[in-house]
Structures are given as structure tokens and as C-alpha cells.
Design an enzyme around this catalytic site. Structure first.
Site, short mmCIF file in Angstrom:
data_model
loop_
_atom_site.label_atom_id
_atom_site.label_comp_id
_atom_site.label_asym_id
_atom_site.label_seq_id
_atom_site.Cartn_x
_atom_site.Cartn_y
_atom_site.Cartn_z
N GLY A 85 -10.62 -0.97 2.58
CA GLY A 85 -10.52 -1.95 1.49
C GLY A 85 -11.87 -2.39 0.96
N SER A 91 -4.66 1.63 8.73
CA SER A 91 -3.96 0.35 8.92
C SER A 91 -4.65 -0.51 9.98
CB SER A 91 -2.49 0.60 9.29
OG SER A 91 -2.38 1.37 10.48
N HIS A 102 -14.12 1.40 9.02
CA HIS A 102 -13.26 0.30 8.53
C HIS A 102 -13.65 -0.11 7.10
CE1 HIS A 102 -10.62 -3.25 10.03
NE2 HIS A 102 -10.36 -2.97 8.76
N GLU A 140 -13.79 -2.45 17.71
CA GLU A 140 -14.81 -2.28 16.69
C GLU A 140 -15.96 -3.25 16.95
OE1 GLU A 140 -13.04 -2.70 12.84
OE2 GLU A 140 -11.63 -1.03 13.12
N ASP A 156 10.29 2.66 7.33
CA ASP A 156 9.93 1.26 7.47
C ASP A 156 11.01 0.57 8.27
OD1 ASP A 156 7.89 -0.74 5.56
OD2 ASP A 156 9.46 -1.67 6.77
N ILE A 177 0.84 -1.21 0.00
CA ILE A 177 0.00 0.00 0.00
C ILE A 177 0.87 1.25 0.00
CG2 ILE A 177 -1.67 1.32 1.36
CD1 ILE A 177 -2.83 -1.38 2.28
#
Length: 630
Positions: free
Chosen positions: A516, A461, A513, A491, A403, A384
Site C-alpha cells: 500500500g 495481506s 511490506h 518484521e 470468502d 482489494i
């Protein structure tokens, strides 16, 4: 023990072939006619009435032939067409028809003119085909059928089978009620309702067995077959409303699939998972060690998402359960949402929209900035992060990334040595890090204070990577200029009420959420994950498995494949190969892949071998799972 002699009586239409032959003939002969669709619909209606016994077969036949408008010369084309419409599992088990040719018969209310040439290719001669014959006029038009043939009469199959006077146990395999009546009349011993092409409830509800494919029929009768285990016996459970394409893909391959829209609690899943071979979930269902302990037949878990923290990967591995996810399928969807939110935050679009909705006109440039020339900090430079890097740079942003792994920069992106360096320089910080538990509160009070005053924070994320209290405080004191949050530490399991401390802040975008969750991404996932599942079930491939040694296997070539999962302890391969040697197996090839805990060895060998070797391999010490594929 004396082996019982058996005779196998097959129907033709919608059993040996996927279609009703007269329907196909109608499609051909009515081509170009304005009322073609109407006539074909009427023919199909009459066909079903006859098959279900709602009208006499004689009436059904007469009415259909009148509507056909067919000639003798059309039959050659029909035969060519039917050759391409053999039922999938029938074609796959051609060896059965050749080996048991002397015991196989066809009784059909169709016509020998097109049945004989088709079944001849399956080693069934004309004298074992019992069917109607057409009548033609001098010009070759089909004008009727031989009324003296018992198969042209109501319940003609009963009289036909009686006249054949077959020895031994007679089994009838067909799709219609007109096939069942031979069992009902007591002249057939068993009736198998064949549902590969069409499910007729009247036949299935009266059957001794419902057989979704020839593989199931052969398995029940312990006859040689093309595959080791009928796919309809492999139970797939899909939870959390995964895209229906996943259901279609797995069902099309022959598996028995159940689709449930919601997630299940641990207690519910423990009860539901018994007897299940394949489990498909998204992010809410928790596959715990307790759940796995109750999963008596589970082979594989498919996560229809990127994350896998909801699955106890180590426990799954120890039970020989392979886990696949979808690491690439929804990356574009997440990236596009990130781009959109960067622009919306920088332009304060949501504030202006809210003002209009409340009846206020506030045209102003204050707090509205272009993204061009601004610094974007990407935390997590994976699939991503890299895509986002390219698109952001194309819009004129300067890209910085951090990273923990050494990642090659794309374009003009600049790698930051520390997270603090990235936070200090970025106008927008976007998080794309994995679900490692060590990442909890990765962005907390300290990191928020290290960000530039007025900078924006985006989290698409994992919910637990941001300390929500610290972010709320940063928004309250004005140090953070805006935020977009799609994921949360806690959640709900289903849609409904939801509370977060981030509610009510200006220039904060909150979404449930859905990073995606686009139609395209869910469709891609519904193709990707089932393909991985099917590849493992059908061939043993574990490429892209997240908890298991990865191995890419060649296609089986007329061999049997032994799949042996075991604890990775010294000497176990020697024990496995010792068993293979003791039973004098001719090994074509062998493949091994291991990690620190488990080993996965695949052995391809000749079809002929002592079946006792299977028991011996299962008894090898430290064996976790063993199965055979062919």
C-alpha cells in the site's frame, strides 16, 4: 470577590486580519509592473524590520509609502479585499466583539482609512480606533502620513496607550514586538502574542501568553467563545513517518501536532502518550492495554493503514477511545502490485533480469506464459479482492474466489464453496484476507499441497497467514512454481538487516511490506484518516470507527452538544435523562448507538443551562467519558 475590569487592545495587521494591509495594497497598485515581485519583497522586508523593532517605525512607514505608488481611490478596493482576509478565529468569535464592544480598542500603526470600515463591522467605532492617517496631494496620490500622530513615531504605541489612560487591567493582543513594548513599558498588564497568521519569535519569546487563535485568548480569560475548547490545546502525536499531508491537515484545523518518523517501543510510548488527545500510527506501533492505561487524555487513535491488530481494540473501547483506520485508501495500490507480480511471475521476468545483471544473455520462452486464459484464485473477496477481480478479468484471466462471508460476484467471477476447490483449480493464488488472529497459518503445508503443481502464490495481506517454512519447502521441491511475498510473520521496527527463509529462491519476488506504499495511497490515507479524526473531535461522528458504535450526526445548529460514553448496562439512559430533567434542560435532539459493551449518547440542547449539570453527568454510574462540544 470583585471582578477585575479589563480592557482589550488589539493590533490590526496580521492579528484582526490575516495579512499586512500595506502588502495587499502593494499587490494591487503594482499590478502589471515588471518589478512588482521585487518591490513587494522589499516592502515586506521593511515591514518585518519595523515590526521587530530593528528599524524605527517612522523609517519603515516612509520607505514603504514611497514604494507603494498608491492613490486614494485604491483604498476602497483594499477595504473590499481585507473583508475577505479576516483572521479565521476572529471571524468565528464575532459575538465577543459585539458583547464586549465597550472594552475593546484597536491600536495600530496602520491607517484609519482602511481599518475603520473593517472593524466597524465588529462593533468597534472609529473613536476607539487609534491609527495613522494618510496624506494626499490634489490628485489623490498618497504622498505621506500625519507626522504629528504619535503612532507614526518610534514606539508610538507606548505613547498612544499612555494618553488613553485606560482603567483596569489592560491586555494587548498582537503579533509583533511593537505590540509587546506596551507591556515592557509597564502600561499594559499582559501581552498575548497572536500567532494564528504569523509567528514572530521576538514577540512570542517575550509574551505572557502565546495564543495561536482568539479561542485560546478567550479560554485563558474565561470569556464566551465560539468553540468549547481551543484546538491548539488538543495534542496530536503522529508516528511512523505518516505522510506530511496528515500533519498539514490537522495543523490547518488548529490542532497542535507533533510528527515522529519512527515507531516507538511500548515503554517509549507509555511516556510519550501522556497528555496526548489523538494518536496516529501505522502498522508497527503497538497500542497495548498498558499503553492505553497510561493515556490520560486520549480520545482517538487513527491507524494510517488497513490493519488494526496492532491496537488493543477492546481495551480502547473500554476506555472510550475511538479507533479509525483507512480501509479503502490504499486498495488500488495493492491491486496494481498484485497485477504486476502476477505478470512478472508468469513471465519469469525476475530470473531473466537477474541473468542480465550477472552478465548472462539467456533468451528463452521456457517458463514464460501469458496470463490470458489462466485461472486466478482470489482468497478474500473484499475491497482489494473485488478490484483485483475486475482488472484480472479485463486481462483475460478466469477469476475464482473464496470468502468466508457470502459475497456477490463481480463480472464472470466464480465463487468457490471451499478453499480446497479454489486451490485445486488456480494457476495463481493471491491472498487478501484480514488480520483476524484465527487466520494464522491459513495457508500451511496441507493447503500448499492442494495447489496445482507449478502454481504461483502471492501474499499481500498479513505475514502470519502463510506458514513460511511450508512455502519454502514447496518452492524447494518444485510444487510451487513461484511466489511473491510482501508481508512476513516478523518484521523489523525500522529499516535495516532482514532475513527470511524465502531468500535465494528463483522466481520469488520479495518486497518489504510496500503493497500500500505508493505516494498516491499515502496521500489519500493522510486525507481520509485525519478527516475521520477531525469529524469525531469536532462533532462527535463515529462513522467508520472500527471498535465503537457508529453514528452519523447532523451539524450542530446554535446548540451545545453533550457526548456521553458509558458502559452498556440496563437503566443508564434513564439515569442520564433523569439528570437532564432535574436541571430542566431544553433538549433539541438526542441520538443513541450501542453495542454489547458500550453506549454512546449525544444530546443537543439550548446554549443557556446550569453548568452544574456537567458535573452531574460525569458522576453518573458507569460513565466512561463525557465532553461538551459547541
Amino acid at each position: 470577590m470583585v471582578e477585575v475590569s479589563r480592557k482589550y487592545v488589539f493590533d490590526f495587521d496580521s492579528t484582526l486580519t490575516r495579512v499586512e494591509a500595506l502588502d495587499v495594497l502593494a499587490e494591487m497598485t503594482l499590478e502589471g509592473r515588471s518589478n512588482k515581485d521585487e518591490v513587494i519583497k522589499e516592502i515586506q522586508k521593511i515591514t518585518n524590520l519595523g515590526i521587530d523593532g530593528d528599524i524605527s517605525f517612522t523609517e519603515s512607514l516612509e520607505r514603504r509609502i514611497k514604494l507603494l505608488n498608491a492613490k486614494k481611490e485604491d483604498l476602497d478596493g483594499l477595504v473590499d479585499n481585507l473583508r475577505n482576509k479576516i483572521s479565521k478565529s476572529i471571524a468565528a468569535n464575532k459575538d465577543f466583539f459585539e458583547k464586549y464592544a465597550d472594552d475593546i480598542y484597536v491600536i495600530s500603526c496602520g491607517f484609519k482609512e482602511f481599518i475603520d470600515p473593517i472593524v466597524k463591522e465588529y462593533n468597534i467605532p472609529s473613536d476607539r480606533v487609534y491609527a495613522n492617517t494618510f496624506k494626499f496631494d490634489e490628485e489623490g496620490n498618497i504622498i505621506g502620513f500625519d507626522e504629528k500622530n504619535v503612532l507614526s513615531q518610534h514606539n508610538g504605541k507606548i505613547d498612544c496607550l499612555k494618553q488613553m489612560n485606560l482603567d483596569g487591567e489592560v491586555q494587548v493582543i498582537g503579533d509583533g514586538y511593537s505590540d509587546y513594548v506596551m507591556r515592557e513599558a509597564g502600561i499594559a498588564h499582559k501581552f498575548f502574542a497572536y500567532t494564528e497568521n504569523v509567528h514572530r519569535e521576538k514577540a512570542a519569546s517575550n509574551a505572557d501568553y502565546v495564543t495561536p487563535s482568539l479561542d485560546e485568548f478567550l479560554f485563558v480569560n474565561k470569556l464566551p467563545r465560539n468553540i468549547s475548547y481551543p484546538k491548539n490545546r488538543i495534542k496530536v502525536l503522529l508516528l511512523e513517518n505518516v505522510h506530511t499531508a496528515a500533519f498539514d491537515n490537522l495543523s490547518e484545523d488548529g490542532f497542535s501536532v507533533e510528527l515522529i518518523k519512527n515507531s516507538l517501543s511500548e515503554e517509549e510510548l507509555i511516556e510519550k502518550i501522556k497528555g496526548v488527545h489523538v494518536l496516529g500510527i501505522r502498522s508497527k506501533t503497538q497500542v497495548t492495554e498498558t499503553v492505553l492505561a497510561a493515556a490520560d487524555k486520549l480520545l482517538v487513535v487513527g491507524a494510517f493503514c488497513i490493519g488494526t491488530t496492532q491496537i488493543d481494540l477492546e481495551s480502547a473501547k473500554k476506555k472510550g477511545v475511538v479507533v479509525f483506520n483507512a480501509p479503502y485508501s490504499n486498495t488500488r495500490s495493492v491491486v496494481e502490485l498484485a497485477i504486476g507480480e502476477i505478470i512478472m511471475l508468469m513471465r519469469s521476468v525476475f530470473d531473466r533480469s537477474r541473468e542480465i545483471h550477472s552478465g548472462q544473455w539467456q533468451k528463452t520462452a521456457a517458463g514464460s506464459r501469458e496470463v490470458r486464459g489462466k485461472n486466478l484464485g482470489i482468497v478474500g473477496y473484499g475491497n482489494i479482492g473485488k478490484q483485483l477481480s475486475v482488472l484480472a478479468e479485463a486481462m483475460g484471466m478466469r477469476v475464482y474466489y473464496y470468502d468466508v462471508d457470502d459475497k456477490l460476484a463481480l463480472g464472470n467471477a466464480v465463487k468457490c464453496s471451499t478453499l480446497e476447490d479454489l486451490l485445486n483449480v488456480s494457476d495463481v493464488v493471491t491472498l487478501h484476507i484480514d488480520d483476524n488472529k484465527a487466520n494464522k497459518n491459513f495457508i500451511g503445508e496441507r493447503e500448499i499441497k492442494q495447489m496445482k503443481k507449478g502454481a504461483m502464490l502471492i501474499n499481500l495481506s498479513r505475514g502470519f497467514v502463510v506458514d513460511i517454512d511450508a512455502l519454502a519447502e514447496g518452492l524447494k521441491d518444485g510444487h510451487i512454481g513461484g511466489a511473491a511475498v510482501d508481508v512476513y510473520p516478523d518484521e523489523p521496527a525500522s529499516n535495516g538487516d532482514f532475513q527470511t527463509k524465502l531468500q535465494g529462491f528463483a522466481n520469488v519476488i520479495l518486497t518489504p511490506h510496500v503493497g500500500g506504499s505508493t505516494e498516491e495511497a499515502q496521500r489519500d490515507i493522510a486525507d481520509f484518516v485525519p478527516n475521520k479524526i477531525m469529524d469525531y473531535i469536532n462533532s462527535g461522528n463515529t462513522v467508520d470507527a472500527v471498535n465503537f458504535p457508529n453514528i452519523r450526526l447532523p451539524k450542530q445548529n446554535k446548540s451545545h452538544r453533550f457526548l456521553h460514553i458509558h458502559k452498556n448496562v440496563p437503566g443508564i439512559m434513564a439515569k442520564i435523562n433523569k439528570v437532564l430533567a432535574e436541571y430542566e434542560l431544553n433538549i433539541n435532539s438526542q441520538y443513541l448507538s450501542t453495542d454489547n459493551e458500550v453506549g454512546y449518547v449525544i444530546t443537543d440542547l439550548d446554549k443557556e443551562y446550569n453548568k452544574e449539570v456537567l458535573k452531574a453527568l460525569k458522576k453518573v454510574e458507569n460513565t466512561i467519558k463525557f465532553r461538551v462540544l459547541y
